[in-house]
Every structure is written in C-alpha cells, then in structure tokens.
Enzyme design. Structure first.
Site, short mmCIF file in Angstrom:
data_model
loop_
_atom_site.label_atom_id
_atom_site.label_comp_id
_atom_site.label_asym_id
_atom_site.label_seq_id
_atom_site.Cartn_x
_atom_site.Cartn_y
_atom_site.Cartn_z
N SER A 89 -51.80 -78.78 10.52
CA SER A 89 -50.33 -78.70 10.60
C SER A 89 -49.89 -77.25 10.69
O SER A 89 -50.26 -76.54 11.63
CB SER A 89 -49.71 -79.43 9.41
OG SER A 89 -48.32 -79.52 9.54
N HIS A 193 -44.34 -84.39 11.51
CA HIS A 193 -45.18 -84.95 12.56
C HIS A 193 -44.78 -86.38 12.93
O HIS A 193 -45.62 -87.23 13.24
CB HIS A 193 -46.67 -84.86 12.17
CG HIS A 193 -47.09 -83.46 11.88
ND1 HIS A 193 -47.19 -82.51 12.87
CD2 HIS A 193 -47.38 -82.84 10.71
CE1 HIS A 193 -47.54 -81.36 12.33
NE2 HIS A 193 -47.65 -81.53 11.02
#
Length: 309
Positions: A89, A193
């Site tokens: 991430s 996400h």
C-alpha cells in the site's frame, strides 16, 4: 537474493521513531523532511498517541519517513544492493524511492498529498477495514462480495483484508466466511483500496504531474498484479491508481519466489510483511527492522544475500 520491503498503514505505533531519531544525523534529516511537507514528523513519531497517528494524513508520511530513516541507517542503497524492492500500500512510495524512481523529498511530498486526499475521501462515509484470519481465500472472497465488501488486500498466507462501510463490516463480524477463525478491525481510518477512494485518485494524479520519475535502478514489484515494472512513468501511474484498487501482496510474494529470493528485510516499522513471508515463503530468511538494535543482524543478511555478496 535480497528483497527489501516497506510496510503499509496500520504498522505504526506510538513512539516508534524515538530510538531511530537518536542515531547520528537522523533528527536533522527528519527536521528537513518535516519542513518540506509541513508536518512535524518527529513529534508524531515520538510523542503523539495512537489516535493521532491513526489519522491517515499523518500515518502515511510518518511510515514513509520511518522507512527512509531505517534504510539509511542500514546503508546506502548501493551497499544494501537488494535484488528487488516492494511496498505494501503506502509502502509502495517508500519502495519507489528505494528503487530511485523518486527522491526522498518528492516521495514525501507525494505521500503527504496522498494521505490528505485519502483522509478527505474517507470522511465522506464512515468506512474501515478488517483482517480475516484463516479460511479459504476463494470462499472468503465470494462471501465478502455477497456482503457488499471488497477484498482490498489479498496478502497471501491465507490472509485477506475486507473493506467497506462500518455496517458492512459489522455484518461480516456476525457472519464470518466458513473457516475464518476471527475478524480483526485494523487501525486505519477508511476503506482504502476500494471505490470509496476514487475521489483521491484525481487529486493524486494532479500532484503526480509535478514529478519527474526516473526508471527503477532495481526490480520494482507492483501491488497491482505482482509484476515488475520497468519504467518510472508506469510506477508513478500505478502509485496513483492503486489507492482505489486492491493490493495483491500474494502476487508480489509469488514474484519474489520466481526471482529467487533467499532473504527479505522489512524496514521500520517492520513485522507485518515478515510475518506473511514466513508463512508464504518457507526457507527464506526474514528480518524486521523495529529498532536500531536490529541493524547488526540486518547487515549480516545484506552481506550474505545482497547482490554484491
């Protein structure tokens, strides 16, 4: 072959930068970064409480700065000589700097904008993320979709992170997929996400226009599909789009295996990714940089497994 990886949001804990800032030159470096992005990184890394550093706009630059600081204490990237780099991430921005795609200041400027944009997007609807422990990934993914949740992180080693509204996550806690032992809420402030982050993509794309990325000097493995990315332009494009798309860390680890990984070092605040690697990459030596006390062991791994070893 050595792989150098950087953790994502949720890995931060109160005071985790304290010991690192005591290293020679570290405080001055962090002060310069703080001035560049308008955020007191030393304060948040040493004195702030858990709620303060849970704030997305704070956590993300703090994690990237911690990665830079711990890697610099280990040595120059040419000395560490990893065969590949990757990040989970927000850790992808840390990894992009390790690969030479962005310099430290550009990376921190980008992550500051990323954190602010994602925090703003998260404020629209109350959302969050929870890790599923145990279970079959295919069964879990189908169950999440039935509940309207997104498998935002497919981390390998049987771990999936679900993301969605707090109501959807509450329903998941009451109705777990078959085989899942536990659902654990994560220390993040939104459904990262997922489509909930779509507004942040446009703002990050605008910020990215001011940057001039270089091509990676070492293999850069992307969260999007676990593929190695050859150009700086594509790395930057993926960094922008990835905020609203699932993290496929399972595929990153598959690529590490294909590349012939023999050791993996996770920069500060390490622990999460080494834990996944221990289960998914048996036989690979792993080390998490948590405090400067871990540096000597990390240097031994570098000497044994780095490209110049």
């Amino acid at each position: 072959m050595l792989v150098l990886v950087a953790p994502g949001q949720g890995a931060q804990t109160p005071g985790f930068l304290t010991d690192w800032l005591a290293l020679p030159g570290a405080a001055d470096r962090v002060a310069a970064w703080s001035d560049a992005i308008g955020l007191d990184l030393a304060h948040f890394g040493t004195k702030a409480d858990a709620d303060e550093i849970r704030d997305t706009s704070v956590a993300q630059p703090l994690l990237v700065a911690a990665g830079f600081l711990s890697a610099a204490a280990l040595g120059d990237m040419s000395d560490i000589a990893p065969g590949a780099v990757a990040g989970h991430s927000v850790g992808e921005i840390t990894a992009a700097a390790f690969a030479g795609v962005l310099d430290d200041t550009a990376a921190l400027t980008l992550v500051r904008r990323r954190g602010l944009a994602m925090a703003e997007a998260a404020a629209v609807t109350e959302t969050g993320m929870s890790a599923l422990l145990g279970g079959d990934p295919e069964v879990s993914v189908a169950h999440l979709e039935k509940l309207g949740l997104t498998p935002a992180n497919v981390n390998g080693a049987g771990q999936i992170v679900a993301a969605g509204t707090m109501e959807q996550l509450a329903a998941l806690n009451d109705d777990k997929p078959e085989g899942v032992r536990k659902v654990v809420p994560l220390k993040v402030a939104g459904a990262f996400h997922t489509h909930h982050m779509a507004p942040a993509v446009d703002k990050l794309a605008e910020a990215a226009k001011a940057l001039t990325p270089a091509d990676p000097k070492v293999t850069y493995v992307s969260n999007k599909d676990g593929r190695a990315v050859a150009t700086g332009a594509e790395v930057l494009e993926r960094l922008v789009g990835q905020v609203a798309n699932p993290v496929r860390w399972d595929r990153c680890m598959e690529t590490f295996k294909e590349l012939g990984v023999t050791a993996l070092i996770e920069v500060c605040p390490g622990g999460t990714l080494t834990g996944l690697a221990k289960r998914a990459l048996p036989g690979v030596k792993t080390l998490a940089l948590k405090t400067p006390a871990d540096l000597d062991a990390a240097r031994e791994l570098v000497a044994e497994h780095g490209q110049q070893a």
